[in-house]
Scaffold this motif. Sequence first.
Motif, PDB file in Angstrom:
ATOM      1  N   LYS A   1      30.606  43.980  59.051  1.00 16.14           N
ATOM      2  CA  LYS A   1      30.527  44.733  57.811  1.00 16.14           C
ATOM      3  C   LYS A   1      30.535  46.243  58.099  1.00 16.14           C
ATOM      4  N   ARG A   2      29.682  46.657  59.047  1.00 19.12           N
ATOM      5  CA  ARG A   2      29.510  48.094  59.319  1.00 19.12           C
ATOM      6  C   ARG A   2      30.785  48.718  59.880  1.00 19.12           C
ATOM      7  N   TYR A   3      31.465  48.001  60.782  1.00 20.75           N
ATOM      8  CA  TYR A   3      32.603  48.598  61.480  1.00 20.75           C
ATOM      9  C   TYR A   3      33.953  48.091  60.984  1.00 20.75           C
ATOM     10  N   GLY A   4      33.934  47.228  59.956  1.00 22.46           N
ATOM     11  CA  GLY A   4      35.189  46.744  59.393  1.00 22.46           C
ATOM     12  C   GLY A   4      36.003  45.902  60.367  1.00 22.46           C
ATOM     13  N   VAL A   5      35.310  45.017  61.088  1.00 18.85           N
ATOM     14  CA  VAL A   5      35.987  44.152  62.060  1.00 18.85           C
ATOM     15  C   VAL A   5      35.828  42.707  61.588  1.00 18.85           C
ATOM     16  N   GLU A   6      36.923  41.991  61.527  1.00 18.94           N
ATOM     17  CA  GLU A   6      36.872  40.629  61.000  1.00 18.94           C
ATOM     18  C   GLU A   6      35.934  39.737  61.809  1.00 18.94           C
ATOM     19  N   GLU A   7      35.145  38.920  61.124  1.00 20.97           N
ATOM     20  CA  GLU A   7      34.258  37.977  61.817  1.00 20.97           C
ATOM     21  C   GLU A   7      35.069  37.087  62.733  1.00 20.97           C
ATOM     22  N   GLY A   8      34.574  36.902  63.954  1.00 22.08           N
ATOM     23  CA  GLY A   8      35.263  36.049  64.908  1.00 22.08           C
ATOM     24  C   GLY A   8      36.115  36.832  65.890  1.00 22.08           C
ATOM     25  N   THR A   9      36.234  38.151  65.673  1.00 24.37           N
ATOM     26  CA  THR A   9      37.012  38.969  66.610  1.00 24.37           C
ATOM     27  C   THR A   9      36.213  39.131  67.911  1.00 24.37           C
ATOM     28  N   PRO A  10      36.804  38.719  69.050  1.00 27.14           N
ATOM     29  CA  PRO A  10      36.069  38.871  70.313  1.00 27.14           C
ATOM     30  C   PRO A  10      35.876  40.354  70.641  1.00 27.14           C
ATOM     31  N   LEU A  11      34.748  40.706  71.234  1.00 27.18           N
ATOM     32  CA  LEU A  11      34.499  42.091  71.630  1.00 27.18           C
ATOM     33  C   LEU A  11      34.889  42.265  73.100  1.00 27.18           C
ATOM     34  N   ALA A  12      35.381  43.453  73.440  1.00 25.83           N
ATOM     35  CA  ALA A  12      35.872  43.709  74.795  1.00 25.83           C
ATOM     36  C   ALA A  12      34.758  43.593  75.832  1.00 25.83           C
ATOM     37  N   ARG A  13      33.523  43.857  75.411  1.00 23.92           N
ATOM     38  CA  ARG A  13      32.359  43.657  76.293  1.00 23.92           C
ATOM     39  C   ARG A  13      31.147  43.409  75.408  1.00 23.92           C
ATOM     40  N   PRO A  14      30.114  42.774  75.966  1.00 21.72           N
ATOM     41  CA  PRO A  14      28.929  42.525  75.148  1.00 21.72           C
ATOM     42  C   PRO A  14      28.347  43.850  74.661  1.00 21.72           C
ATOM     43  N   ALA A  15      28.038  43.913  73.375  1.00 23.25           N
ATOM     44  CA  ALA A  15      27.515  45.143  72.781  1.00 23.25           C
ATOM     45  C   ALA A  15      26.039  44.950  72.466  1.00 23.25           C
ATOM     46  N   LEU A  16      25.215  45.831  73.061  1.00 23.38           N
ATOM     47  CA  LEU A  16      23.765  45.759  72.805  1.00 23.38           C
ATOM     48  C   LEU A  16      23.416  46.762  71.722  1.00 23.38           C
ATOM     49  N   GLU A  17      22.594  46.346  70.772  1.00 23.97           N
ATOM     50  CA  GLU A  17      22.103  47.312  69.779  1.00 23.97           C
ATOM     51  C   GLU A  17      20.633  47.061  69.506  1.00 23.97           C
ATOM     52  N   PHE A  18      19.974  48.101  69.040  1.00 23.93           N
ATOM     53  CA  PHE A  18      18.560  47.998  68.699  1.00 23.93           C
ATOM     54  C   PHE A  18      18.371  48.205  67.205  1.00 23.93           C
ATOM     55  N   SER A  19      17.442  47.419  66.630  1.00 26.84           N
ATOM     56  CA  SER A  19      16.932  47.732  65.296  1.00 26.84           C
ATOM     57  C   SER A  19      15.457  48.041  65.431  1.00 26.84           C
ATOM     58  N   TYR A  20      15.007  48.968  64.607  1.00 25.98           N
ATOM     59  CA  TYR A  20      13.589  49.319  64.558  1.00 25.98           C
ATOM     60  C   TYR A  20      12.905  48.307  63.651  1.00 25.98           C
ATOM     61  N   LYS A  21      11.964  47.525  64.212  1.00 28.72           N
ATOM     62  CA  LYS A  21      11.249  46.500  63.441  1.00 28.72           C
ATOM     63  C   LYS A  21      10.300  47.168  62.455  1.00 28.72           C
ATOM     64  N   LYS A  22      10.759  47.345  61.244  1.00 28.37           N
ATOM     65  CA  LYS A  22       9.929  47.949  60.199  1.00 28.37           C
ATOM     66  C   LYS A  22      10.440  47.428  58.858  1.00 28.37           C
ATOM     67  N   ASP A  23       9.782  46.370  58.371  1.00 31.03           N
ATOM     68  CA  ASP A  23      10.234  45.685  57.165  1.00 31.03           C
ATOM     69  C   ASP A  23      10.447  46.625  55.987  1.00 31.03           C
ATOM     70  N   GLU A  24       9.509  47.588  55.820  1.00 38.46           N
ATOM     71  CA  GLU A  24       9.597  48.470  54.643  1.00 38.46           C
ATOM     72  C   GLU A  24      10.844  49.363  54.692  1.00 38.46           C
ATOM     73  N   LEU A  25      11.434  49.501  55.878  1.00 37.28           N
ATOM     74  CA  LEU A  25      12.680  50.283  56.002  1.00 37.28           C
ATOM     75  C   LEU A  25      13.899  49.367  56.131  1.00 37.28           C
ATOM     76  N   GLY A  26      13.673  48.061  56.137  1.00 31.57           N
ATOM     77  CA  GLY A  26      14.776  47.112  56.301  1.00 31.57           C
ATOM     78  C   GLY A  26      15.329  47.085  57.725  1.00 31.57           C
TER      79      GLY A  26
END
Length: 235
Positions: free
Chosen positions: A103-128
């Motif tokens: 959704k964020r990057y406009g890439v169709e679901e199921g598209t393989p990524l060139a390398r594993p992508a690590l991301e972090f989310s901040y665990k804070k429910d009130e901020l989603g």
Amino acid sequence: MEKGKQLYEGKAKKVYETNDPNLYIVSYKDDATAFNGEKKGTIADKGVVNNIMSNLVFALLAESGVPTHLVRQLSDRDTLVKAVTILPLEVIIRNTAAGSFSKRYGVEEGTPLARPALEFSYKKDELGDPLINDDHILALELATEDDLARVKQYAHKVNEVMKAFFLDKGLKLIDFKIEFGKTPDGEIILADEVSPDTCRLWDVKTNEKMDKDRFRRDLGNVEETYQAVLKRVRA
Ligand code: TMP
């Protein structure tokens, strides 16, 4: 080992003290939520599936050099774990585009990524649980530089081990979320859970979704799919 005072109740688990300050009991519930709690439901016996599956995967990861909180399973829903303070980070690794990445990057679901992508989310429910980067984490002192390096190293190892494990069971590991905790002596270990709630798993042959997206997206056969995943990982 007996449950003591309840320390915490999350969306999918409760955590209890025990008579040993270094050990907690986690108890898995059937409650399911999505979209930061906006959608609520129950998945019959999800707690049993997630408890058993998570312990099985954690045992495999421990053998592969990733320390985890697992001590031993006590019952279908309850597991004895090392007491940790959870880092307020959701650590996500993606092998294939799906979900919020698509959704964020406009890439169709199921598209393989060139390398594993690590991301972090901040665990804070009130901020989603917003996306957060390394600099933000260090600036907010959510983790130290050493902790962060360790977390990333373990997360990539978890990905490699789980990708191979699930593939052997006919499941493609699209992405997953894990959480780490810190023991009283400062060791970073894998905590929380690994289950169809926290991984995207697609059937290798049919690409059928075999994870919590069946609940999130109202795809049907939710309970049956959780049972089918457990059966595969136990085989
Ligand atoms: P996402 O594409 O919605 O960001 O999800 C990425 C992965 O993280 C996916 O395997 C599902 C998992 N996940 C959780 O475990 N907990 C959550 O609250 C969310 C939003 C995702």
